[in-house]
Design an enzyme around this catalytic site. Structure first.
Site, PDB file in Angstrom:
ATOM      1  N   ASP A   1      -8.243  -2.886 -12.671  1.00  0.00           N
ATOM      2  CA  ASP A   1      -8.904  -1.830 -13.464  1.00  0.00           C
ATOM      3  C   ASP A   1     -10.356  -1.639 -13.042  1.00  0.00           C
ATOM      4  OD1 ASP A   1     -10.057  -4.104 -14.339  1.00  0.00           O
ATOM      5  OD2 ASP A   1      -9.734  -3.758 -16.479  1.00  0.00           O
TER       6      ASP A   1
ATOM      7  N   GLU B   1     -12.754  -3.842 -12.942  1.00  0.00           N
ATOM      8  CA  GLU B   1     -13.732  -4.799 -13.462  1.00  0.00           C
ATOM      9  C   GLU B   1     -13.968  -5.883 -12.422  1.00  0.00           C
ATOM     10  OE1 GLU B   1     -12.692  -6.448 -17.239  1.00  0.00           O
ATOM     11  OE2 GLU B   1     -12.761  -4.510 -18.259  1.00  0.00           O
TER      12      GLU B   1
ATOM     13  N   ASP C   1     -42.318  13.103   6.458  1.00  0.00           N
ATOM     14  CA  ASP C   1     -42.776  13.867   5.294  1.00  0.00           C
ATOM     15  C   ASP C   1     -44.116  13.307   4.839  1.00  0.00           C
ATOM     16  OD1 ASP C   1     -42.094  11.584   3.803  1.00  0.00           O
ATOM     17  OD2 ASP C   1     -40.103  12.370   3.383  1.00  0.00           O
TER      18      ASP C   1
ATOM     19  N   LYS D   1     -42.522  18.630   5.262  1.00  0.00           N
ATOM     20  CA  LYS D   1     -41.112  18.871   4.898  1.00  0.00           C
ATOM     21  C   LYS D   1     -41.011  19.425   3.485  1.00  0.00           C
ATOM     22  CE  LYS D   1     -38.295  15.434   3.318  1.00  0.00           C
ATOM     23  NZ  LYS D   1     -37.574  14.153   3.351  1.00  0.00           N
TER      24      LYS D   1
ATOM     25  N   ARG E   1     -38.136  20.196   0.318  1.00  0.00           N
ATOM     26  CA  ARG E   1     -36.761  19.962  -0.129  1.00  0.00           C
ATOM     27  C   ARG E   1     -36.406  21.012  -1.159  1.00  0.00           C
ATOM     28  NH1 ARG E   1     -33.519  16.034   1.410  1.00  0.00           N
ATOM     29  NH2 ARG E   1     -34.434  14.031   1.914  1.00  0.00           N
TER      30      ARG E   1
ATOM     31  N   ASP F   1     -39.527   5.985   8.929  1.00  0.00           N
ATOM     32  CA  ASP F   1     -39.242   6.275   7.524  1.00  0.00           C
ATOM     33  C   ASP F   1     -38.537   5.073   6.899  1.00  0.00           C
ATOM     34  OD1 ASP F   1     -39.289   7.786   5.221  1.00  0.00           O
ATOM     35  OD2 ASP F   1     -37.962   9.378   5.943  1.00  0.00           O
TER      36      ASP F   1
ATOM     37  N   ASP G   1     -30.558   9.053   5.049  1.00  0.00           N
ATOM     38  CA  ASP G   1     -29.385   9.201   4.185  1.00  0.00           C
ATOM     39  C   ASP G   1     -28.422  10.205   4.830  1.00  0.00           C
ATOM     40  OD1 ASP G   1     -27.569   9.607   2.155  1.00  0.00           O
ATOM     41  OD2 ASP G   1     -29.039   9.691   0.558  1.00  0.00           O
ATOM     42  N   SER G   2     -28.607  11.490   4.573  1.00  0.00           N
ATOM     43  CA  SER G   2     -27.728  12.492   5.209  1.00  0.00           C
ATOM     44  C   SER G   2     -28.100  12.683   6.680  1.00  0.00           C
ATOM     45  CB  SER G   2     -27.876  13.827   4.487  1.00  0.00           C
ATOM     46  OG  SER G   2     -29.180  14.335   4.696  1.00  0.00           O
TER      47      SER G   2
ATOM     48  N   GLY H   1     -30.472  14.618   7.522  1.00  0.00           N
ATOM     49  CA  GLY H   1     -31.074  15.954   7.601  1.00  0.00           C
ATOM     50  C   GLY H   1     -32.562  15.911   7.935  1.00  0.00           C
TER      51      GLY H   1
HETATM   52  C1  R5P Z   1     -37.488  10.585   1.251  1.00  0.00           C
HETATM   53  O1  R5P Z   1     -38.560  10.631   0.681  1.00  0.00           O
HETATM   54  C2  R5P Z   1     -37.071   9.437   2.110  1.00  0.00           C
HETATM   55  O2  R5P Z   1     -38.176   8.738   2.624  1.00  0.00           O
HETATM   56  C3  R5P Z   1     -36.202   9.900   3.245  1.00  0.00           C
HETATM   57  O3  R5P Z   1     -36.951  10.791   4.050  1.00  0.00           O
HETATM   58  C4  R5P Z   1     -34.972  10.617   2.740  1.00  0.00           C
HETATM   59  O4  R5P Z   1     -34.318   9.838   1.769  1.00  0.00           O
HETATM   60  C5  R5P Z   1     -34.025  10.920   3.889  1.00  0.00           C
HETATM   61  O5  R5P Z   1     -32.943  11.621   3.396  1.00  0.00           O
HETATM   62  P1  R5P Z   1     -31.987  12.476   4.336  1.00  0.00           P
HETATM   63  O6  R5P Z   1     -31.616  11.612   5.508  1.00  0.00           O
HETATM   64  O7  R5P Z   1     -30.822  12.815   3.461  1.00  0.00           O
HETATM   65  O8  R5P Z   1     -32.737  13.710   4.736  1.00  0.00           O
END
Ligand code: R5P
Length: 310
Positions: A34, A36, A167, A190, A192, A216, A220-221, A223
């Protein structure tokens, strides 16, 4: 001292254990049908100084619950001190109210970790340094910078580098990186427009004819990095690589990075890389196990942790 790992990053935990020449404590951390989570520590830990290793990376909620339940099990087993070693602290980007009626989840997670019974936290490159203040227990926020600088110095393949913050929020981190390798600094302006979407407005600094190194905390993505790489090359950069502490790399971001104009992505192993990531020719992974291992050794021996960065 005892080292114990949950399931998020067993490879890193094993490397840390090897570095410290200390076997991982035997424990069962299972998920019932389940969903847990159940934890049993299979060794006596009474009176021990215990370090629990767990990144709260994807699946963030399951990994967080594993950490909380493991800490609870250790506390009830009469350990003397519990340090939550969280190489990647998930939810860190929700560190302030960005709009009305939104949570500060980074603070909530800090409360949960303290309430579960952790006596201290050891983490790395928190998205915002102020998150340390979300904990009312001692918190050491390590930086991966020495590992990255060492890699750049050893490879010695970057002449006249230009360090680039992707950024405005990352300028402090990028500036200290640039200072350590004796490079100039440029900044990407940058925007968003919505979560998960990034747009490059301007490049602040002359990158023409330069080898650019984006620095950085999180990819994540992908992008942010891919768009920055396009803008930098359009402005005349001859090469673009990136040094990132936490390779979140959600939604197969590695595919996007492979197709991008970025030449190389270097990440640390704070989050366990997937098979797909390990197979990528554009991705290189640096280990932070020796750095975290040394910090654990110092905490256990009541030695200075900040000395590691002198
Ligand atoms: C944002 O402030 C973080 O430092 C990264 O620049 C951000 O999380 C990167 O996200 P992504 O790869 O989705 O553009």
């Amino acid at each position: 001292m005892k080292l114990i790992t949950c399931n998020a990053n067993r490879l890193l935990a094993t490397e840390i254990a090897d570095h410290l020449d200390c076997a991982l404590t035997d424990a069962d951390i299972k998920t019932f049908s389940d969903n847990e989570i159940f934890v049993r520590i299979n060794e006596n830990v009474r009176g021990e100084d215990v370090f629990v290793i767990q990144s709260t990376s994807r699946p963030a909620n399951d990994n967080l619950m594993e950490l909380l339940i493991t800490i609870d099990a250790l506390r009830r087993a009469s350990t003397s001190r519990i340090t939550a070693v969280i190489p990647y602290y998930g939810y860190a980007r929700q560190d302030r109210k960005t709009d009305g009626r939104t949570p500060i989840s980074a603070k909530l997670v800090a409360n949960l970790i303290s309430t579960s019974g952790a006596d201290r936290v050891l983490t790395m490159d928190l998205h915002a340094g102020q998150i340390q203040g979300f904990f009312d227990i001692p918190t050491d926020n390590m930086v991966a910078l020495p590992v990255m600088v060492d890699d750049i110095t050893r490879r010695n393949d970057v002449s006249k580098p230009m360090v680039v913050s992707p950024d405005v929020g990352g300028v402090v981190r990028a500036r200290s990186f640039a200072k350590r390798i004796g490079a100039d600094l440029a900044i990407v302006d940058k925007r968003r427009p919505e979560a998960g979407v990034s747009e490059v407005m301007n490049i602040i600094g002359d990158v023409s004819g330069r080898k650019c190194i984006l620095v950085d905390d999180i990819c994540d993505s992908g992008g942010t990095l891919c768009n920055a790489a396009i803008a930098l090359k359009e402005q005349g950069a001859t090469a673009v690589s990136a040094y990132i502490t936490h390779g979140v790399l959600s939604n197969h971001a590695i595919k996007r990075i492979e197709k991008s104009v970025m030449d190389e992505l270097v990440i640390c192993n704070t989050i366990q890389p997937s098979e797909e990531e390990l197979a990528s020719k554009k991705l290189r992974i640096l280990s932070v196990a020796p750095l975290l291992g040394e910090a654990i050794r110092r905490i256990a021996n009541n030695e200075s942790v900040s000395k590691l960065f002198d």
